[in-house]
Design an enzyme around this catalytic site. Structure first.
Site, PDB file in Angstrom:
ATOM      1  N   GLU A 123       0.814  -1.217   0.000  1.00  0.00           N
ATOM      2  CA  GLU A 123       0.000   0.000   0.000  1.00  0.00           C
ATOM      3  C   GLU A 123       0.848   1.268   0.000  1.00  0.00           C
ATOM      4  O   GLU A 123       0.506   2.252  -0.652  1.00  0.00           O
ATOM      5  CB  GLU A 123      -0.965  -0.003   1.198  1.00  0.00           C
TER       6      GLU A 123
ATOM      7  N   HIS B 164     -11.498  -5.627   7.950  1.00  0.00           N
ATOM      8  CA  HIS B 164     -12.283  -5.414   6.728  1.00  0.00           C
ATOM      9  C   HIS B 164     -13.553  -4.591   6.996  1.00  0.00           C
ATOM     10  O   HIS B 164     -14.439  -4.543   6.157  1.00  0.00           O
ATOM     11  CB  HIS B 164     -12.705  -6.756   6.120  1.00  0.00           C
TER      12      HIS B 164
END
Lengths: 387, 324
Positions: free
Chosen positions: B60, B129
């Site tokens: 990321e 999540h």
């Protein structure tokens, strides 16, 4: 709980020999004694003027950097990260680049900045605290200093991707990107991600690692078991180790890596093996972690002394030339010093400018509020003066 | 008007961006061949090629860091962070690099980078999540933060975010991804940084954004059956917040309840409460209340219904506000 046995305090003598004094096998074209040597893969054939120009760059860089330290000591700069000892790594690599190449520096790259012909004042403004080091980076093809270690390696990798996407690689006129970083940066995730990116996208990127042996106080032994130039291979990227105190070698190796990048053949990593002769910055006390013997060891490998010897022996320059460079460097130092001293504090309003391209109403309101408050203090002050 | 899901609306919006802006790129993990784990980028690589729809390595910080470099080169990257809880490895590149480089450069460098982040809970997911990290980014000067709550906004806001020259963190409420709604593909109704009053009322103001807009709207509908007339505002932009409609509403109703999934502590609701107190003090009939996620890590999914603000918790807060 019994008394713990404290180990006997190690003296400097009993301390193991630092890793930094082990001479690795690197690309070298000029020995510390000033002897020109051949290398099977790297050769350099510059004009006499170019050879003399490298000496001029080395001396001027050293003098301007010393002025940075002096200005900090005199309270004119908040901090100065000296490059003393790393002149050859910076000048050789900086001069090896083509005009169309782009540099992403870390924060000690005054020599590269000089070699690229970029006005140095921005670096002094940054450390004086009068601005944040902004310049016209697109025109300069030399980006702003990056203080967060290794953060710039990813910016360089992205920029290099963009060059390839623009089709600006594939021949001698192609563009290359060189990103400068240190040995400490190789421990950061961003550095490793940059190698992944440059590798899988085959980007025209040269990672130029100035291994100056120290990340503030920590030696190479605490950063890696395998030196950066060997680690590069694990990313599918060629790694080359070069004598970072040999301006001819850093020039030749960087030029080969940049040429390779601009031909579209992909990234490389150059590890310039050098030494930071000064503390990390003016705020650091290097006597806490290294001794005089180590400094002596590296002083004998001084990049300027060896180069001057060689120029002299080759008849490329004489005493009059060397003296003229000293004079010119002195003038440049005086000029720079005057410009640094003339850098004034920014206006309060400036901190609110350029936070966004489109400034939100909230920031405009806070700007007005801050100015109004400041003005009210000034009014009070004038009032008290009147009394 | 066309009816479509939020996923489809985002996909169509991105398609429009890629058509009108040749420098725009989509980059992230699995955004190419797969079309993204939520299929937001479905079919884009086929139509725009792998040079513009870029499957990146799984890193990321690398995604955001190289997007910054691409933006310096003149590109306009739209990055996807696969899930909310995966954005943290990119934190430095977002808050110290993307947010600050334009300012450090004295405005000479602009970084038109959009970072799309599917966020929030309610989908029964495994840990990391279901998070709502918007406050970290709304707290960071140099970033703009927006979130869509319906397909029409998704379609237009992604285009507006991509058209500007500021970095935008674009939060997408993943539990609303499959909800359908009308999309007007001809005209955009609102600018990117404007709040929307989706229901007018006089009793109290419900302030929500992203996934909780629907919760607030349902609460208002239920309250109406009990004779309560609630106003509902969708903030849409979290940085900067469009304060004027908010203040006007509270001055009218005298009561406000902020609803978000993120933990309440030092969250967007806290800022709303503080600002409303400062600006509407004499109009307030009761303190500004917050209905938020609790100040605990996001729980195991079997508990998420007890963690997330829901209709009952919102109505309970409205009652407390009225009884004050």
């Amino acid at each position: 709980m019994g008394d713990t046995q404290r180990p006997a305090k190690k003296t400097a003598k009993s301390r193991p020999k630092p890793a930094s004094t082990n001479e690795p096998a690197f690309v070298q074209l000029l020995t510390p004694e000033g002897q020109r040597v051949k290398h099977p893969d790297y050769e350099l054939d510059l004009t006499d003027d170019e050879y003399r120009g490298l000496y001029r760059d080395l001396v001027i860089t050293r003098e301007l950097d010393a002025q940075g330290t002096a200005l900090q000591r005199q309270g004119q700069l908040g901090l100065w990260p000296s490059l003393l000892g790393q002149e050859a790594a910076q000048v050789g690599s900086g001069r090896a680049l083509a005009p169309q190449d782009t540099v992403f520096p870390a924060y000690r790259e005054l020599g590269v900045q000089w070699a690229r012909g970029v006005d140095l004042i921005s670096s002094f403004a940054l450390f004086r605290g009068t601005d944040l080091g902004g310049r016209d980076v697109a025109a300069d093809r030399f980006n702003m200093y990056a203080i967060v270690i290794a953060s710039q390696t990813l910016h360089a990798a992205g920029y290099a991707m963009g060059i390839a996407m623009d089709g600006a690689v594939g021949n001698e006129d192609g563009e290359a990107v060189v990103v400068y970083h240190g040995d400490g940066a190789t421990s950061e995730g961003d550095f490793n991600e940059a190698l992944i990116w440059a590798g899988v996208f085959n980007s025209p990127l040269v990672l130029f690692c100035q291994n100056n042996q120290y990340a503030i106080s920590e030696t190479n032994a605490r950063q890696f078991r395998l030196p950066p130039y060997r680690r590069a291979e694990g990313f599918g990227v060629p790694g080359i180790l070069v004598d970072g105190n040999d301006v001819l070698a850093t020039y030749a190796v960087t030029k080969a890596a940049a040429d390779r990048a601009r031909r579209g053949e992909g990234p490389s990593l150059v590890e310039a093996y050098t030494y930071r002769m000064q503390p990390h910055t003016t705020s650091d006390d290097a006597t806490r972690y290294r001794d005089a013997a180590e400094l002596d060891f590296w002083r004998a490998k001084d990049p300027i002394v060896r180069y001057r010897k060689w120029l002299d022996a080759e008849g490329l320059a004489d005493e009059a030339y060397f003296a003229s460079i000293d004079t010119e460097a002195g003038e440049l130092v005086r000029e720079l010093r005057a410009r640094v001293m003339a850098l004034t504090d920014p206006e309060v309003a400036e901190m609110f400018d350029n936070v966004y391209a489109e400034t939100p109403q909230e920031i405009t309101a806070q700007r007005a509020e801050a100015l109004e408050f400041q003005a009210s203090l000034d009014d009070d002050h004038e009032g008290s003066d009147a009394r | 008007m066309t009816t479509m899901t939020m996923v489809k609306a985002l996909n169509e919006g991105l398609r429009r961006v890629l058509e009108v802006q040749p420098k725009s790129l989509v980059m992230g993990e699995d955004v190419g061949r797969l079309g993204g784990v939520f299929r937001v980028t479905d079919g884009l690589q086929k139509d725009f090629g792998s040079e513009r729809i870029i499957d990146t390595p799984l890193a990321e910080s690398g995604i955001i860091g190289t997007a910054i470099g691409l933006a310096m080169r003149g590109y306009r990257p739209i990055c996807e962070i696969q899930f909310d809880g995966f954005v943290y490895p990119a934190f430095d590149q977002l808050v110290s690099q993307l947010a600050k480089i334009p300012n450090r450069s004295g405005g000479r460098v602009r970084l038109p980078v959009v970072v799309r982040i599917p966020y929030g809970g309610g989908i029964g997911a495994i840990e990391h999540h279901s998070e709502s990290p918007e406050a970290y980014f709304a707290h960071t000067a140099g970033l703009k933060v927006v979130t869509c709550a319906n397909p029409n906004d998704a379609y237009w806001m992604i285009q507006q975010a991509a058209a500007g020259d500021d970095p935008v963190i674009f939060f997408e409420p993943k539990r609303r991804y499959q909800a359908k709604g009308e999309v007007d593909t001809e005209t955009s109704e609102l600018d990117l940084y404007r709040a929307r009053t989706l229901r007018e009322g006089r009793t109290a103001t419900l302030i929500a954004y992203g996934p909780t807009v629907d919760v607030a709207a349902n609460a208002a509908a239920a309250a109406a059956e009990e004779g309560l007339d609630l106003e509902v505002i969708d903030l849409r932009a979290l940085s900067p917040i469009d304060w004027d409609p908010l203040f006007a509403s509270v001055r009218k109703t005298g009561r406000a309840v902020v609803v978000h999934e993120a933990p309440g502590n030092i969250g967007v609701g806290a800022e709303v409460a503080a600002r409303v107190s400062e600006e509407c003090f004499y109009s307030l009939e009761s303190p500004v209340l917050r209905v938020t996620g609790y100040d605990v890590p996001y729980p195991a999914s079997r508990l998420e219904d007890d963690y997330l603000p829901n209709l009952d918790r919102v109505l309970d807060a409205v009652d407390r506000s009225l009884e004050y």
